[in-house]
Design an enzyme around this catalytic site. Structure first.
Site, PDB file in Angstrom:
ATOM      1  N   GLU A   1     -15.913 -68.973 -66.857  1.00 31.54           N
ATOM      2  CA  GLU A   1     -15.875 -70.436 -66.862  1.00 31.54           C
ATOM      3  C   GLU A   1     -17.273 -70.979 -66.674  1.00 31.54           C
ATOM      4  OE1 GLU A   1     -14.348 -71.959 -62.910  1.00 31.54           O
ATOM      5  OE2 GLU A   1     -13.436 -69.945 -62.907  1.00 31.54           O
TER       6      GLU A   1
ATOM      7  N   ASP B   1      -3.454 -66.836 -56.756  1.00 25.83           N
ATOM      8  CA  ASP B   1      -4.664 -66.019 -56.742  1.00 25.83           C
ATOM      9  C   ASP B   1      -5.460 -66.358 -55.499  1.00 25.83           C
ATOM     10  OD1 ASP B   1      -6.913 -68.085 -58.117  1.00 25.83           O
ATOM     11  OD2 ASP B   1      -4.904 -68.283 -58.963  1.00 25.83           O
TER      12      ASP B   1
END
Length: 217
Positions: A105, A14
């Site tokens: 997160e 990513d």
């Protein structure tokens, strides 16, 4: 997904603006088979490299998907999903596009409030709003990227998403270890912050054919 088994699974990564202009032919030559590209964050940020990263990956023969970095205390889940979808976060049934992903997160800018200053119930409500908007606009539920520690602490270990949302687990150790509540396995495992491919290193938990089916929906 034990470490020994991970080596035989399709490799991916990513990327975000930190990786800039990526040499996608080199990525393919190094064994990269899929990538998630950061498109947006909250309602204030767009990755300026997103178009060339996203198109470049596809041209080189990688499956590609877009992800949004959620900041729940900044605006509603629906508002952030709408911006994400306007700026690259969509999905189409072309056998090359992975489902949209939500990176959720600890708060990136406030270490004293890792849960974004929100209750578990409020965080679940925010994620439901984001997911509902993505589903309404694309026909796919988003992949959820998270850590077991954050998920089991901040949304109070909610099991509300595991049955319908694929898990992209962030754990940079030799094995996936503890999972966020509700999930029996990760679909994607982010196992390292650096490696042969630009950005974070990922593995698909299955075969190449299974990865293609995942893209197809």
């Amino acid at each position: 997904m034990p470490a020994a088994g991970a080596a035989a699974k399709p490799a991916g990564h990513d990327v975000s603006s930190h990786q800039g202009n990526v040499d996608w032919k080199a990525v393919r030559a190094e064994g990269g088979r899929f990538v998630y590209v950061k498109a947006t964050e909250s309602t204030w940020y767009r990755n300026p490299y997103f178009p060339r990263q996203y198109r470049g990956a596809r041209k080189a023969g990688l499956l590609h998907g877009a992800y949004h970095f959620g900041v729940p205390n900044a605006s509603s889940g629906r508002a952030q999903a709408r911006r994400f979808l306007r700026h690259g976060g969509g999905w189409k049934a072309d056998d090359w596009t992975l489902p949209p992903a939500l990176d959720i997160e600890r708060h990136p800018y406030d270490r004293e409030h890792p849960c974004h200053g929100m209750s578990g119930t409020a965080l679940v409500r925010w994620m439901r709003g984001f997911s509902a908007e993505v589903l309404r606009r694309t026909g796919r539920r988003p992949v959820i990227y998270t850590t077991a520690r954050w998920w089991n602490g901040c949304p109070d270990g909610s099991r509300a998403f595991a049955a319908t949302h694929p898990l992209w687990l962030a754990r940079r150790h030799g094995n996936p270890g503890e999972l966020p509540a509700g999930w029996a396995y990760p679909s994607i495992w982010q196992h390292a912050g650096a490696g042969a491919l630009p950005g974070d290193q990922d593995r698909w938990n299955g075969t190449a054919a299974g990865l293609r089916r995942f893209a197809r929906g």
